[in-house]
Design a protein around this motif. Sequence first.
Motif, short mmCIF file in Angstrom:
data_model
loop_
_atom_site.label_atom_id
_atom_site.label_comp_id
_atom_site.label_asym_id
_atom_site.label_seq_id
_atom_site.Cartn_x
_atom_site.Cartn_y
_atom_site.Cartn_z
N ARG A 53 0.92 -1.22 0.07
CA ARG A 53 0.15 0.02 -0.06
C ARG A 53 0.77 1.14 -0.03
O ARG A 53 1.93 1.14 0.40
CB ARG A 53 -1.05 0.07 1.28
CG ARG A 53 -1.99 -1.00 1.39
CD ARG A 53 -2.84 -1.04 2.39
NE ARG A 53 -2.02 -1.79 3.33
CZ ARG A 53 -1.75 -3.10 3.55
NH1 ARG A 53 -2.47 -3.94 2.63
NH2 ARG A 53 -1.08 -3.61 4.47
N PHE A 172 -5.93 -5.35 -7.66
CA PHE A 172 -5.60 -4.24 -6.75
C PHE A 172 -4.00 -4.41 -6.40
O PHE A 172 -3.35 -3.53 -5.69
CB PHE A 172 -6.40 -4.20 -5.54
CG PHE A 172 -6.43 -5.45 -4.63
CD1 PHE A 172 -5.39 -5.99 -3.89
CD2 PHE A 172 -7.76 -6.21 -4.99
CE1 PHE A 172 -5.66 -7.18 -3.26
CE2 PHE A 172 -7.97 -7.43 -4.42
CZ PHE A 172 -6.78 -7.91 -3.35
N CYS A 173 -3.68 -5.51 -6.83
CA CYS A 173 -2.26 -6.08 -5.95
C CYS A 173 -1.15 -5.89 -6.90
O CYS A 173 -1.13 -6.53 -8.07
CB CYS A 173 -2.69 -7.68 -5.36
SG CYS A 173 -1.23 -8.35 -4.50
N PRO A 274 -8.05 -14.98 3.35
CA PRO A 274 -8.46 -13.65 3.04
C PRO A 274 -9.71 -13.63 2.05
O PRO A 274 -9.69 -14.47 1.08
CB PRO A 274 -7.16 -13.07 2.13
CG PRO A 274 -5.81 -13.60 2.73
CD PRO A 274 -6.50 -15.12 2.84
N GLN A 276 -11.29 -10.46 1.30
CA GLN A 276 -11.05 -8.98 0.60
C GLN A 276 -12.27 -8.54 0.47
O GLN A 276 -12.59 -7.35 0.72
CB GLN A 276 -10.62 -9.33 -0.77
CG GLN A 276 -9.25 -10.19 -0.85
CD GLN A 276 -8.12 -9.53 -0.21
OE1 GLN A 276 -8.10 -8.56 0.67
NE2 GLN A 276 -6.96 -10.13 -0.27
N ASP A 314 -8.14 -11.04 5.38
CA ASP A 314 -7.81 -9.64 4.98
C ASP A 314 -8.93 -9.13 4.16
O ASP A 314 -9.80 -9.88 3.42
CB ASP A 314 -6.86 -9.66 4.01
CG ASP A 314 -5.43 -10.18 4.68
OD1 ASP A 314 -5.38 -10.06 5.67
OD2 ASP A 314 -4.44 -10.35 3.90
N PHE A 315 -9.51 -7.73 4.55
CA PHE A 315 -10.56 -7.02 3.91
C PHE A 315 -9.99 -5.80 3.29
O PHE A 315 -9.20 -5.04 4.02
CB PHE A 315 -11.79 -6.89 4.57
CG PHE A 315 -12.44 -8.27 5.23
CD1 PHE A 315 -13.35 -8.72 4.26
CD2 PHE A 315 -12.00 -8.88 6.24
CE1 PHE A 315 -13.97 -10.01 4.60
CE2 PHE A 315 -12.75 -10.06 6.37
CZ PHE A 315 -13.88 -10.55 5.89
N LYS A 346 -7.87 -0.01 3.97
CA LYS A 346 -8.32 1.29 2.85
C LYS A 346 -7.74 0.78 1.85
O LYS A 346 -6.51 0.52 1.44
CB LYS A 346 -8.22 2.57 3.37
CG LYS A 346 -8.97 3.05 4.56
CD LYS A 346 -9.22 4.56 4.65
CE LYS A 346 -7.91 5.02 5.46
NZ LYS A 346 -7.81 6.46 6.08
N TYR A 347 -8.51 0.77 0.54
CA TYR A 347 -8.09 0.37 -0.64
C TYR A 347 -6.95 1.44 -1.18
O TYR A 347 -7.03 2.79 -1.07
CB TYR A 347 -9.10 0.48 -1.89
CG TYR A 347 -8.44 0.59 -3.05
CD1 TYR A 347 -7.87 -0.53 -3.65
CD2 TYR A 347 -8.52 1.87 -3.93
CE1 TYR A 347 -7.20 -0.65 -4.99
CE2 TYR A 347 -7.99 1.62 -5.20
CZ TYR A 347 -7.20 0.59 -5.76
OH TYR A 347 -6.70 0.70 -6.99
N1 5AD Z 1 -4.90 -1.67 -1.12
C1 5AD Z 1 -5.33 -1.95 0.02
N2 5AD Z 1 -4.89 -3.22 0.48
C2 5AD Z 1 -4.38 -4.09 -0.38
N3 5AD Z 1 -3.86 -5.24 -0.05
C3 5AD Z 1 -3.08 -5.81 -1.23
N4 5AD Z 1 -3.06 -4.80 -2.01
C4 5AD Z 1 -3.67 -3.65 -1.57
C5 5AD Z 1 -4.23 -2.53 -2.05
N5 5AD Z 1 -3.70 -1.96 -3.12
C6 5AD Z 1 -4.17 -6.00 1.25
C7 5AD Z 1 -5.04 -7.27 0.67
C8 5AD Z 1 -4.03 -8.37 0.92
C9 5AD Z 1 -3.22 -7.83 2.12
C10 5AD Z 1 -1.89 -8.64 2.33
O1 5AD Z 1 -3.11 -6.65 1.86
O2 5AD Z 1 -6.11 -7.44 1.65
O3 5AD Z 1 -4.61 -9.70 1.36
#
Ligand code: 5AD
Length: 465
Positions: A53, A172-173, A274, A276, A314-315, A346-347
């Motif tokens: 993040r 997102f990852c 997770p 999510q 994880d969410f 938070k995303y």
């Molecule tokens: N934004 C927020 N959370 C994220 N995760 C992974 N990428 C992002 C992102 N871009 C969280 C996911 C994952 C954890 C390790 O980090 O929930 O399972």
Amino acid sequence: MKPPRKLHIKSYGCQMNVYDAQRMADTLAADGFVETASADDADLVILNTCHIREKASEKVYSELGRLRLAKTEAFRAGRDMRIAVAGCVAQAEGEEIIRRAPVVDVVVGPQSYHHLPELLARAKREGRAIETEFPAEDKFASLPQPKPDTIRTRGVSAYITVQEGCDKFCTFCVVPYTRGAEVSRPVAKIVDDAKRLADNGVRELTLIGQNVNAYHGDGPDGRGWTLGKLLLQLAEIPGIARLRYSTSHPRDVESSLIEAHRDLPALMPLVHLPAQSGSDRILAAMNRRHTVRDYLSVIDRFRKARHNIAFSSDFIVGFPGEREEDFSATLALVSQIGYASAYSFKYSPRPGTPAAEMQETVSAIDMDERLERLQALIDSQQSAFNKAAIGTTVDVLFERAGRNEGQMVGRTAYLQPAHVIAPTDIVGRILPVKVASLERYSLLGELAAASPPGPAASFQISIGA
Ligand code: 5AD
Ligand code: SF4
């Protein structure tokens, strides 16, 4: 003989970074480095970074600001301090680090840290060195083994990387980009590592991988082994009393893993799985490749195999396009499952990922509010889970002395910290503890059964943590 050079590694982020830091220390120990607790007196400082993040990523640059001063101080005192950036920020932003932070001597990605001694030598010759390729050779094959003493100082619980990288490409990852394609280590190598750890006092192994249950390493029979089969093999190693694995993807839960939970008492009944999101619409936009129903059915399979199994997760809140009804579905999923613990984030848009291009962003206010609501629900579940332990007797693997006089600290099967007053020679033993009370997330209690060998001690409920 030259005095040993001092090494300080600061790790951020996931368990794999903790493991990688140890392997970097092992590599550099062979080159004459000993670890030191402070950056200021180190000859080499490594920041082992996390890119998951934005907040995690930014920490690198603020830490480099502090290190610039330390390096100047060292220079004034006639010492040569070297600074390396390793880990996922190094992988993703290597060139930028070199441009933005002249203080950095070496940049090394997670697949290249076995080259650290050469990179340091190159930096000395040429000023700076960067390596962020994915080398063809196996990093693990060139890493030296930790010395027995080092294993012992690292404690009774150890990580082993069994799988690395990810092919899932959740939108997102960053992991598929920073850690690369999914690769599994061969069974024989993992068993060797595990035996070496067990021979030097390790009682608990956590097998780690970005998508650990996608494990399919070559077995001694020439076939690809599943994680379940690997766990069965590791449970045979004398001394290994507890096994864990992390992190799993709901899509890759094979029946052999479920059976391992049914058949192996050593396999701890806590699964990090997770989810999510609890909304199918968002899960599809995340490219998670599972629905809420799929997730629930996996949970059900685990529960049927092991009645006392608990879950963590994880969410992400505020993924692009997440509406109030999607978020409510996440709350509903959490309520339905009842987690032992969970992380929520938070995303955070990550450069280069598909979700970063999505237009329908969620406002900061909505994100904050959703995170607060989700965390309140998760907290209440975690408290309820911990409270349920009060009055019961639970097995605790003792790891170390606590902060208070006479206090020893260990963990339950569910990773809850447990504190008792006891002699120090219980480290490495699994003993029953009668839980009397809670202090935040820790269980406080007293040893329940026969006293351990050693000096007579009065056991009492510990106060403070
Ligand atoms: N934004 C927020 N959370 C994220 N995760 C992974 N990428 C992002 C992102 N871009 C969280 C996911 C994952 C954890 C390790 O980090 O929930 O399972
Ligand atoms: Fe990232 Fe996990 Fe999705 Fe792989 S499965 S892309 S590591 S969130």
